[in-house]
Design an enzyme around this catalytic site. Structure first.
Site, PDB file in Angstrom:
ATOM      1  N   HIS A  21       1.037   7.770   7.796  1.00 52.57           N
ATOM      2  CA  HIS A  21       2.291   7.107   8.149  1.00 52.57           C
ATOM      3  C   HIS A  21       3.428   8.112   8.307  1.00 52.57           C
ATOM      4  CE1 HIS A  21       0.326   3.362   6.470  1.00 52.57           C
ATOM      5  NE2 HIS A  21       0.587   3.081   7.733  1.00 52.57           N
ATOM      6  N   LYS A  77       0.865  -1.176   0.000  1.00 53.15           N
ATOM      7  CA  LYS A  77       0.000   0.000   0.000  1.00 53.15           C
ATOM      8  C   LYS A  77       0.901   1.225   0.000  1.00 53.15           C
ATOM      9  CE  LYS A  77      -3.989  -1.906   2.213  1.00 53.15           C
ATOM     10  NZ  LYS A  77      -4.706  -1.909   3.455  1.00 53.15           N
ATOM     11  N   HIS A 111       1.302   6.805   3.147  1.00 56.38           N
ATOM     12  CA  HIS A 111       0.481   8.018   3.075  1.00 56.38           C
ATOM     13  C   HIS A 111       0.786   8.999   4.202  1.00 56.38           C
ATOM     14  CE1 HIS A 111      -2.020   6.441   6.250  1.00 56.38           C
ATOM     15  NE2 HIS A 111      -2.163   5.309   5.574  1.00 56.38           N
TER      16      HIS A 111
HETATM   17  N1  ARG Z   1       0.687  -1.291  10.102  1.00 55.86           N
HETATM   18  C1  ARG Z   1      -0.229  -0.583  10.947  1.00 55.86           C
HETATM   19  C2  ARG Z   1      -0.990   0.449  10.146  1.00 55.86           C
HETATM   20  O1  ARG Z   1      -0.531   0.898   9.130  1.00 55.86           O
HETATM   21  C3  ARG Z   1       0.472   0.112  12.092  1.00 55.86           C
HETATM   22  C4  ARG Z   1       1.222  -0.800  13.014  1.00 55.86           C
HETATM   23  C5  ARG Z   1       1.522  -0.173  14.327  1.00 55.86           C
HETATM   24  N2  ARG Z   1       2.303  -1.030  15.191  1.00 55.86           N
HETATM   25  C6  ARG Z   1       1.857  -2.106  15.814  1.00 55.86           C
HETATM   26  N3  ARG Z   1       2.697  -2.807  16.543  1.00 55.86           N
HETATM   27  N4  ARG Z   1       0.592  -2.493  15.745  1.00 55.86           N
HETATM   28  O2  ARG Z   1      -2.061   0.851  10.546  1.00 55.86           O
END
Ligand code: ARG
Length: 566
Positions: free
Chosen positions: A133, A127, A130
């Site tokens: 992030h 993905k 964005h």
């Molecule tokens: N990949 C997730 C997202 O983009 C965020 C992960 C955050 N870290 C975790 N340990 N859950 O929403």
């Protein structure tokens, strides 16, 4: 300034015996109005014990205080006793520290307070990266530096979203709607296109979802073909992410994402079973929680979920790093997920559940029409960053066309502007992105602070004086109002960093940087620096370089560079 408060409390404890020294220290206020002194001691508290009106208590108490050396004057106003610090003592104390620590001013040189793991950025494979992030990335990076600055050893973890049912979907979508060439050529854009198409098609053809689940199941069981495709998607994504991290100059100590826990989850599920925490609900395995929806551990078909991997990751991090704190930086929307995660860990009997911290942030929305995108509808972070650099280049071209290293300065200022904007307000707040606001060199922005740094540096350069020769200053030459205001601000750096760490709030540093810049500009406006009187010039230059060390380090804590010229 905190140390003066402690000293003052000690002095007051000599004459006030009704409460402890710590209580006295807690009572001491820092008046918002500078006219009321540097510290104020309110006497309301004693009315009951002494059976007297607070103003009378204050005036009687004031008479009893023997003025210590670091205090210039003591005044009584109503129920308060106001204390004014001695300017010379203050200025000397602060400048002595800054001029001794130089470029390290405010930053701990040892990191022996223990480990802190910080999970930030953590984008999802296949993905696009964005703006949300971006926030996680820059806030996490700043917290990393802030905690290092107060003496912790930080471990930055990019918990990549590289595992889960969506990869089953992607495999199906790839086989049905794409080709090797298309993915190789267009990268994440193509992966996104087929992912969206999968969802459109699945609305009318639910069998597609089953197929996707099967494919994810295959991945979890180690099927070679499925894993090869997954790895290919991952490599393509990582290459794109790396480009963004490079522009931002941000790195990580670990890229152990969700997939890393694939072979570690069984043991954890077993542990949950053994501790009698799991129940089966409609075929799925869950942990029931009070006041919260249950935490899903495995689906009907036995496949794992986001939460399963996060529980496993938390245990892994504790075992590997023995963290003092384990911090997660994500959008506010994940509040429930982290509340569930932390409660499950607590229910497993781990006392360190209290050291798990979720730092949530608000959303970023874009002013319509403020940015052009390659794809037409998704906002690509890389486009925004590049646009920031280009727009900054235009401004430099207009304001300072003869500047050397225009490219690099435009990059440092453009990127700095965006990072600063992300952290100027309390991070829980939503932000509305606007180029005008972000790149305003006169507003409360990154470029404004950077510009102040460059201006200070230009004065220093023009003076022709070597930094190492700026010592043995006559402090009495720099105790005018603007100089003292600036020195006081500089002196607040360490406690500002402490506060930012305590509240997980980089905006405290961003606001501080703007304050220093404002104080410096007032000082600069009121005082000529490059004067004939050598002693006076040296004393004022001492303030110039102290400002430079402070601004540079404050910006560094935010992940922003300080160009010497702009
Ligand atoms: N990949 C997730 C997202 O983009 C965020 C992960 C955050 N870290 C975790 N340990 N859950 O929403």
């Amino acid at each position: 300034m905190e140390n003066y408060k402690v000293k003052l409390a000690k002095e007051l404890a000599n004459i006030i015996t009704d409460i402890t020294e710590e209580e006295i220290e807690e009572l001491i206020e820092v008046p918002t109005n500078k006219e009321m002194g540097d510290f104020a001691f309110p006497c309301f508290r004693f009315a009951k014990i002494l059976k007297k009106a607070p103003p009378l208590i204050a005036s009687e108490l004031k008479e009893k205080i023997k003025k210590p050396d670091f205090i210039e004057k003591i005044e009584n106003v109503n129920a308060y006793i106001n204390f004014y610090l001695d300017k010379t003592t203050l200025a000397k104390d602060i400048l002595d520290i800054v001029l001794a620590q130089k470029e390290h001013y405010g930053l701990a040189q040892t990191h022996d307070k223990g480990n802190i793991t910080i999970d930030y950025s953590s984008p999802n494979i296949a993905k696009p990266f964005h703006v949300g992030h971006l926030r996680s990335t820059v806030i996490g990076n700043s917290l990393y530096r802030i905690f290092e600055a107060i003496g912790y050893n930080c471990i930055g973890i990019n918990h990549l979203g590289d595992w889960g049912t969506q990869f089953g979907k992607l495999i199906v979508a790839y086989k049905k709607y794409s080709t090797k060439e298309a993915v190789e050529q267009k990268g994440i854009q193509e992966l996104l296109r087929i992912y969206v198409k999968f969802h459109d098609e699945a609305k009318n053809d639910p069998a597609l979802e089953d197929l996707a689940r099967e494919n994810f199941k295959k991945m979890e069981q180690g099927d070679e073909e499925a894993l090869a495709l997954w790895k290919w998607f991952k490599d393509i994504s990582l290459k794109e992410f790396e480009r963004v991290y490079k522009i931002l100059d941000i790195s990580f100590d670990s890229f152990n994402g969700e997939a890393f826990y694939n072979d570690k989850m069984d043991k954890v599920i077993q542990e949950l079973d053994n501790k009698n925490l799991t129940t089966i609900s409609e075929g799925a395995k869950i942990v029931e929680l009070e006041n919260m929806s249950p935490c899903l551990i495995t689906k009907k078909d036995g496949s794992t979920l986001y939460a399963t991997r996060d529980i496993t990751a938390a245990l892994y991090r504790k075992n590997t790093y023995d963290f003092k704190k384990n911090i997660y930086v994500t959008a506010l929307a994940q509040n429930l997920h982290f509340a569930q995660l932390f409660t499950v860990i607590e229910k497993m009997g781990y006392s360190w559940a209290k050291d798990l911290v979720h730092v949530p942030f608000g959303m970023v929305s874009m002013e319509t029409g403020s940015i052009s995108t390659r794809s037409g509808n998704v906002l690509l972070l890389e486009d925004i960053l590049n646009e920031a650099i280009n727009k900054t280049k235009e401004i430099i071209e207009e304001k300072n066309p003869t500047l050397e290293n225009k490219e690099q300065v435009a990059q440092e200022v453009g990127i700095g502007a965006i990072i600063f904007d992300d952290m100027y307000n309390s991070i829980i707040k939503d932000i509305q992105f606007s180029w005008e606001k972000v790149l305003n060199f006169d507003g409360e922005t990154g470029p404004y602070v950077q510009y102040t740094y460059a201006r200070a540096n230009s004065v220093l350069r023009k003076s022709g004086i070597n930094i190492d020769d700026i010592k043995d200053i006559d402090i009495n030459l720099i105790i005018d109002e603007q100089s003292i205001n600036l020195i006081k601000q500089i002196g607040l750096f360490s406690e500002t960093i402490n506060e930012a760490a305590e509240k997980y709030e980089p905006s405290i540093i961003a606001r501080y940087a703007v304050n220093i810049a404002k104080c410096f500009n007032k000082f600069y406006h009121d005082n000529s620096i490059l004067v004939d009187d050598n002693e006076l010039k040296k004393a004022r230059l001492a303030l110039v370089i102290s400002t430079m060390y402070t601004i540079k380090n404050a910006l560094w804590l935010l992940g922003i560079k300080s160009p010497k010229q702009m």
